[in-house]
Write an enzyme that holds these catalytic residues in place. Structure first.
Site, PDB file in Angstrom:
ATOM      1  N   ASP A 455       0.753  -0.912   0.134  1.00  0.00           N
ATOM      2  CA  ASP A 455       0.124  -0.020  -0.043  1.00  0.00           C
ATOM      3  C   ASP A 455       1.102   1.385   0.197  1.00  0.00           C
ATOM      4  OD1 ASP A 455      -2.202   1.458   0.177  1.00  0.00           O
ATOM      5  OD2 ASP A 455      -2.771   1.323   2.290  1.00  0.00           O
ATOM      6  N   ASP A 755      -4.481  -2.087   5.173  1.00  0.00           N
ATOM      7  CA  ASP A 755      -4.708  -1.484   6.600  1.00  0.00           C
ATOM      8  C   ASP A 755      -6.303  -1.465   6.566  1.00  0.00           C
ATOM      9  OD1 ASP A 755      -5.462   0.519   4.901  1.00  0.00           O
ATOM     10  OD2 ASP A 755      -3.791   1.810   5.439  1.00  0.00           O
ATOM     11  N   ASP A 759      -9.328  -4.731   2.479  1.00  0.00           N
ATOM     12  CA  ASP A 759      -7.871  -5.332   2.167  1.00  0.00           C
ATOM     13  C   ASP A 759      -7.984  -6.731   2.641  1.00  0.00           C
ATOM     14  OD1 ASP A 759      -6.631  -3.097   1.148  1.00  0.00           O
ATOM     15  OD2 ASP A 759      -6.291  -2.320   2.846  1.00  0.00           O
TER      16      ASP A 759
END
Length: 836
Positions: A455, A755, A759
């Site tokens: 990410d 996070d 996800d």
């Protein structure tokens, strides 16, 4: 041997192995082993089965309770309330309702009892709390509350003492046989040679057994303490609570009935409770009830159960039941045993140990037969076969001891356990390096990782965001520490509109802390926007009190926008929208001009705003667009907030600097053969700028947007995926698809960072899921194998280093151990045969 291992142990994967595969390799390992030691730090399948059975029972109970409460709801008006007597000890403590009554209300979804006790306000009054202030922080009152209602902790199984490990080490079959040999040797030796000469051999064997047992027990006991420390780290969960009038972060284990808890998307409900207020709240109760459909929780259905997860929306919850009184607590009582699933290397080494054990047992039997045959032949030659004495018995016992010794030496019984201890040691060291390993196999698997899908926000960047540029009323301007010049250049009506949009359409909050200072709570993006609103001279609480919130649709990764409808002081209704710039701008058909007037959004204005967004993005700024709409036709809370017809207020550019050391870490990964890919929901220009700064995007790499990626055919994807280095504007499904293809089609070992709640599918699909410890939701952490406690990409690289180190060390140890065992087996067998 490889075929044998593949046939019997190939079904055990590093993640999500079937119970059938796990049981099969246990059965295959059932020869020449000590099950007490070999399976100590692995999953207890029997207890897991018991827990699953209890979960199904509890799910059925809850399902029945919900159905009954729904069926009874229509009869509530005419029902006569039952009399409830408050226990004396509860009255003396200053409360008007006991824990059992509270538990029965929430667990049974008992609307009748809830109404009898005065609904939410009545329960709050009887618990001596306030929906706005929370409970008092007075130590005496907290102690009384704790004594009456208990604490929010689950009963844990008692830790094993050192002597339990000694006893378990003694359960080894070969050590038992040696013990019998020692006893017989002592009896025969003392009877024939007297004390102490005749006891030398027997005592020597006893000393060897005790040495092995105590060394084994000591290492296992120390390891159990390490696992206990790791389990404590796993359970550290914080939640936002209003107590004594202040909103603060608190451990879930400090919660008490009467506390006001703030829940948002991705949070796990920490205790049983009742919905006080909130918007669009969807709860995933599948962990308790087994139902996959999310449950809408509101004032009509206000029951929240511990252990469930917030799938969408946000709310304030009044805690009613904690700890073992909750349904989750009763379930956790059966799940207190520790241990993880087996790692693939453990499984293969168990197979190797079993094969070598069988070979060693075969050689031991042959050796004993050869030695006995030699003794029998000698007796026959001397023609005294029928005359046996104590010396002959002692010699026969020595032959048996030699055979047992060959088995002891040949069987690498501690080999699988040594792997477990090595991985656990690595887990402990990783924790010191800010990486909490939840799954033992992740230490091993991370050493083989070939791809990291990272990410951007918070992992590659610092996640400390500030608004540095704006384009409001079609005017671009840099934002300094002093924004008075910005306010003076904007019409007063626009400044007020901007403050209203920022303070009402937000998932964050501005509170006063114990020191009397303003503190901003929320995600880093929300914090940056709220800080910008305050710098414009806005008053958060004043703005929220002036306008009544009718409906809020929280931000999520699918919509990439957030909406709110407010009732204005003048009586009208207005919708505010905030989110990804391209998406919100596409929903606008009007814009505020330089005079603050609403004008149609023509092609020239659209191009100007689009160019501004791209310019901000090329400077590695995250962009957000703010818009509003007057709702002239009215609006009710059941309606959906409109998705088009907005007026664009402006665009803000938020700076999120790259973390120090990320560029060096990416270069290190590339030199080690690990490909780093960025998967983010940000604008593609922002993503490309950050990726180039980090060294992720190279000249031969491809940057692609999620919508374009998902439109590609399978053939195009097979050609495209190896070249993808950046994926922007990606949805959770795009991330999951990328990870799945990398794993299955290209045979990569994939590590994924995430996070958010959305996800979770990609974290679950990956070989190693890495969740962020600071910004990560509880749902993401639960789906992950490793939690990065400082949200830093450099820590991920450290995990990979440890993984490779552990893997290489284990391989060398295994090679050395097997070489020693085989050489010892050959030497012992040859020596015995020569003696025979």
């Amino acid at each position: 041997m490889e075929n044998y291992l593949q046939e019997n142990f190939g079904g055990v994967k590093s993640k999500n192995s079937s119970e059938e595969a796990l049981r099969r390799w246990r059965d295959v390992c059932g020869f020449v082993k000590n099950p007490k030691r070999r399976f100590r730090f692995t999953a207890n399948l029997d207890k897991r089965g018991e827990a699953a059975a209890m979960r199904r029972t509890n799910q059925e109970k809850l399902r029945v309770a919900v159905l009954v409460s729904k069926a009874a709801f229509q009869f509530i008006q005419g029902a006569k309330p039952s009399d409830y007597k408050v226990p004396e000890e509860v009255k003396d403590a200053g409360f008007q309702i006991c824990g059992d009554e509270l538990g029965s209300i929430v667990e049974g979804h008992d609307v009748k009892k809830l109404k009898y006790h005065g609904k939410i306000d009545g329960i709050a009054e009887k618990l001596s709390t306030s929906a706005t202030e929370g409970i008092s922080n007075d130590a005496d009152l907290l102690d009384k509350r704790q004594q009456i209602y208990g604490i929010n902790k689950f009963t844990e199984s008692q830790a094993k003492s050192f002597w339990v490990f000694v006893w378990e080490a003694l359960q080894d079959m070969t050590l038992m046989i040696l013990g019998v040999c020692a006893l017989v040797s002592l009896i025969v030796g003392i009877a024939t040679e007297g004390w102490p000469k005749g006891a030398h051999d027997g005592l020597g064997i006893v000393a060897s057994i005790l040495l092995v047992v105590f060394v084994t027990a000591t290492s296992d006991y120390r390891q159990s303490l390490q696992f206990k420390d790791l389990d404590k780290e796993k359970k550290k969960i914080s939640i936002q609570v209003t107590r004594n009038g202040y909103r603060q972060k608190m451990s879930i284990y400090e919660l008490l009935p009467g506390d006001i808890v703030h829940l948002a998307i991705g949070d796990q409900v920490p205790a049983d409770g009742l919905f006080v207020s909130g918007f669009s709240l969807l709860i995933d109760e599948s962990s308790l009830t087994g139902e996959s459909e999310p449950v809408v929780v509101n004032t009509e259905n206000p029951f929240l159960l511990s252990g469930t997860k917030v799938q969408d929306g946000s709310c304030k919850m009044l805690v009613t039941t904690v700890g073992m009184r909750t349904q989750w607590g009763k379930l956790m009582a059966t799940l207190s045993e520790g241990g993880d699933d087996e790692t693939p290397l453990q499984v293969k080494l168990n197979g190797v140990a079993t094969i070598i054990g069988k070979i060693g047992l075969f050689f031991a039997i042959v050796t004993f037969a050869v030695l006995v045959q030699g003794l029998v032949s000698l007796k026959l030659q001397q023609e005294n076969f029928w005359n046996w004495n104590g010396d002959d018995a002692l010699e026969m016992l020595e032959y048996f001891a030699i055979a047992v010794t060959i088995v002891v030496v040949a069987v690498p019984e501690g080999l699988p356990l040594a792997v477990t201890l090595s991985l656990a040691f690595a887990m402990k060291k990783m924790m010191n390096d800010k990486a909490l390993v939840r799954n033992l196999a992740a230490c091993e698997t991370m050493g083989s990782a070939t791809t990291i899908c990272s990410d951007k926000t918070g992992t590659l960047t610092t996640n400390h965001m500030t608004v540095v540029k704006t384009c409001i009323c079609m005017k671009s301007k840099e934002v300094s520490n002093k924004t008075s010049s910005l306010c003076s250049e904007l019409p007063e009506s626009v400044v007020k509109l901007l403050q209203q949009s920022i303070f009402n359409n937000t998932g964050g909050e501005v509170v006063v802390n114990k020191q009397g200072k303003h503190e901003i709570l929320g995600t880093p993006t929300e914090t940056a926007i709220l800080e910008f609103g305050l710098s414009l001279g806005g008053d958060f609480q004043g703005e929220r009190q002036a306008c009544k919130l009718v409906k809020v649709e929280p931000f999520n990764s699918t919509k990439k926008r957030m909406g709110a409808v407010v009732e204005l002081p003048s009586g009208g209704l207005r919708a505010h929208c905030k989110g990804a710039s391209e998406i919100v701008l596409a929903a606008c058909d009007k814009v505020l001009n330089s005079n603050g007037e609403v004008v149609p959004l023509d092609e020239e204005s659209t191009n100007h705003l689009t160019n501004t967004i791209n310019q901000f993005a090329n400077e590695a700024l995250r962009t957000l667009c703010l818009a509003y709409m007057e709702l002239e036709n009215g609006f009710s809370a059941e309606d959906t907030i409109p998705v088009t017809g907005y007026t664009c207020i402006g665009v803000v550019g938020i700076k999120d600097p790259v973390r120090p050391g990320v560029k060096e870490s990416v270069a290190l990964c590339r030199s080690a053969g690990i490909t780093v890919r960025m998967v983010t929901g940000d604008n593609i220009n922002t993503a490309k700028a950050i990726a180039r700064e980090c060294g992720i995007l190279t000249d031969d790499g491809i940057a692609i947007e999620g919508p374009e990626f998902r439109e590609k055919s399978l053939e195009e994807l097979l050609e495209l995926i190896p070249k993808i280095q950046v994926m922007a504007r990606s949805s959770p499904l795009d991330k999951h698809t990328l990870v799945r293809h990398l794993r299955t089609t290209f045979g990569e070992v994939v590590a994924v960072t995430g996070d958010g709640t959305n996800d979770a599918p990609a974290l679950h699909e990956a070989d190693i899921g890495l969740a962020m410890g600071i910004a990560g939701t509880e749902v993401a952490k639960e789906s992950a194998d490793v939690i990065i406690l400082d949200d830093n990409f450099s820590t991920i690289v450290t995990v990979a280093k440890w993984g490779r180190s552990v893997y290489i060390n284990i391989q060398k140890f295994v090679q050395f151990q097997l070489t020693v065992n085989i050489v010892a087996l050959i030497v012992n067998f040859t020596s015995a045969c020569l003696t025979g």
